[in-house]
Design a protein around this motif. Sequence first.
Motif, mmCIF file in Angstrom:
data_model
loop_
_atom_site.group_PDB
_atom_site.id
_atom_site.type_symbol
_atom_site.label_atom_id
_atom_site.label_comp_id
_atom_site.label_asym_id
_atom_site.label_seq_id
_atom_site.Cartn_x
_atom_site.Cartn_y
_atom_site.Cartn_z
ATOM 1 N N SER A 23 0.852 -1.177 0.000
ATOM 2 C CA SER A 23 0.000 0.000 0.000
ATOM 3 C C SER A 23 0.893 1.234 0.000
ATOM 4 C CB SER A 23 -0.893 -0.024 1.237
ATOM 5 O OG SER A 23 -1.719 1.102 1.276
ATOM 6 N N ALA A 24 0.732 2.067 -1.033
ATOM 7 C CA ALA A 24 1.497 3.309 -1.112
ATOM 8 C C ALA A 24 0.780 4.368 -0.284
ATOM 9 C CB ALA A 24 1.626 3.751 -2.556
ATOM 10 N N VAL A 25 1.522 5.032 0.585
ATOM 11 C CA VAL A 25 0.938 6.054 1.450
ATOM 12 C C VAL A 25 1.757 7.335 1.367
ATOM 13 C CG1 VAL A 25 -0.060 4.356 3.025
ATOM 14 C CG2 VAL A 25 2.203 5.261 3.497
ATOM 15 N N ALA A 26 1.069 8.461 1.577
ATOM 16 C CA ALA A 26 1.742 9.747 1.513
ATOM 17 C C ALA A 26 1.568 10.554 2.787
ATOM 18 C CB ALA A 26 1.221 10.553 0.326
ATOM 19 N N ASN A 27 0.664 10.117 3.676
ATOM 20 C CA ASN A 27 0.430 10.866 4.910
ATOM 21 C C ASN A 27 -0.012 9.916 6.025
ATOM 22 O OD1 ASN A 27 -2.462 10.469 4.675
ATOM 23 N ND2 ASN A 27 -2.426 12.071 3.115
ATOM 24 N N ARG A 28 -0.141 10.469 7.227
ATOM 25 C CA ARG A 28 -0.486 9.649 8.394
ATOM 26 C C ARG A 28 -1.843 8.974 8.246
ATOM 27 N NH1 ARG A 28 -0.259 8.032 13.532
ATOM 28 N NH2 ARG A 28 -2.048 8.361 14.882
ATOM 29 N N SER A 29 -2.809 9.683 7.700
ATOM 30 C CA SER A 29 -4.154 9.120 7.560
ATOM 31 C C SER A 29 -4.149 7.870 6.687
ATOM 32 C CB SER A 29 -5.090 10.177 6.982
ATOM 33 O OG SER A 29 -6.360 9.636 6.744
ATOM 34 N N GLU A 30 -3.474 7.943 5.543
ATOM 35 C CA GLU A 30 -3.373 6.788 4.653
ATOM 36 C C GLU A 30 -2.584 5.659 5.310
ATOM 37 O OE1 GLU A 30 -1.577 8.266 1.098
ATOM 38 O OE2 GLU A 30 -3.393 9.309 0.444
ATOM 39 N N ALA A 31 -1.510 6.011 5.993
ATOM 40 C CA ALA A 31 -0.685 5.005 6.660
ATOM 41 C C ALA A 31 -1.469 4.305 7.765
ATOM 42 C CB ALA A 31 0.577 5.648 7.229
ATOM 43 N N LEU A 32 -2.219 5.070 8.539
ATOM 44 C CA LEU A 32 -3.016 4.506 9.627
ATOM 45 C C LEU A 32 -4.092 3.569 9.093
ATOM 46 C CD1 LEU A 32 -3.081 4.699 12.696
ATOM 47 C CD2 LEU A 32 -4.719 6.561 12.474
ATOM 48 N N ASP A 33 -4.757 3.977 8.015
ATOM 49 C CA ASP A 33 -5.786 3.140 7.405
ATOM 50 C C ASP A 33 -5.189 1.814 6.931
ATOM 51 O OD1 ASP A 33 -8.425 2.568 6.304
ATOM 52 O OD2 ASP A 33 -7.492 2.939 4.349
ATOM 53 N N SER A 34 -4.048 1.872 6.225
ATOM 54 C CA SER A 34 -3.394 0.652 5.747
ATOM 55 C C SER A 34 -2.936 -0.225 6.903
ATOM 56 C CB SER A 34 -2.188 0.999 4.873
ATOM 57 O OG SER A 34 -2.606 1.560 3.674
ATOM 58 N N PHE A 35 -2.358 0.389 7.920
ATOM 59 C CA PHE A 35 -1.871 -0.363 9.080
ATOM 60 C C PHE A 35 -3.019 -1.097 9.768
ATOM 61 C CE2 PHE A 35 -0.756 -0.613 13.612
ATOM 62 C CZ PHE A 35 0.419 -1.339 13.531
ATOM 63 N N PHE A 36 -4.119 -0.406 10.007
ATOM 64 C CA PHE A 36 -5.270 -1.030 10.666
ATOM 65 C C PHE A 36 -5.871 -2.137 9.804
ATOM 66 C CE2 PHE A 36 -6.356 2.834 13.517
ATOM 67 C CZ PHE A 36 -5.408 2.413 14.437
ATOM 68 N N ARG A 37 -5.910 -1.940 8.496
ATOM 69 C CA ARG A 37 -6.459 -2.956 7.611
ATOM 70 C C ARG A 37 -5.597 -4.222 7.636
ATOM 71 N NH1 ARG A 37 -5.375 -2.444 2.486
ATOM 72 N NH2 ARG A 37 -5.181 -0.188 2.668
ATOM 73 N N VAL A 38 -4.288 -4.052 7.583
ATOM 74 C CA VAL A 38 -3.369 -5.197 7.534
ATOM 75 C C VAL A 38 -3.311 -5.939 8.865
ATOM 76 C CG1 VAL A 38 -0.931 -5.839 7.281
ATOM 77 C CG2 VAL A 38 -1.966 -4.236 5.691
#
Length: 112
Positions: A23-38
């Motif tokens: 998952s490519a992320v550019a900010n905390r919100s995207e990173a948090l969403d990917s982290f929680f999903r995984v």
Amino acid sequence: MKYFVIGERELVLAFALVGVQGSAVANRSEALDSFFRVTGRGTAITGAPAAEERPKVLIITEQVADMLADEVINWQMRGDYPLIVEIPGIQGHLAGRKTMTDAIREAIGIHV
């Protein structure tokens, strides 16, 4: 063993070339969403994979680790899968971060 990577677009594309999803992320919100999903803590909107479908190793860049510092530490303290491994991003190590070699040398007290 199943792997997953969260990081910059170029890094995620490189891992995709060898068959690792990411998952490519550019900010905390995207990173948090990917982290929680995984990790299986996804919301009803994003969904969460079943325990047997979750990766066993989550590879994140140092930049993502900085964005998610508290979440990563809390996850590691649980001792649950996926195992989180930090790697340098495209720009290299962040200032003030130890390399894996430096950490091992410090832990065992031997310089090879």
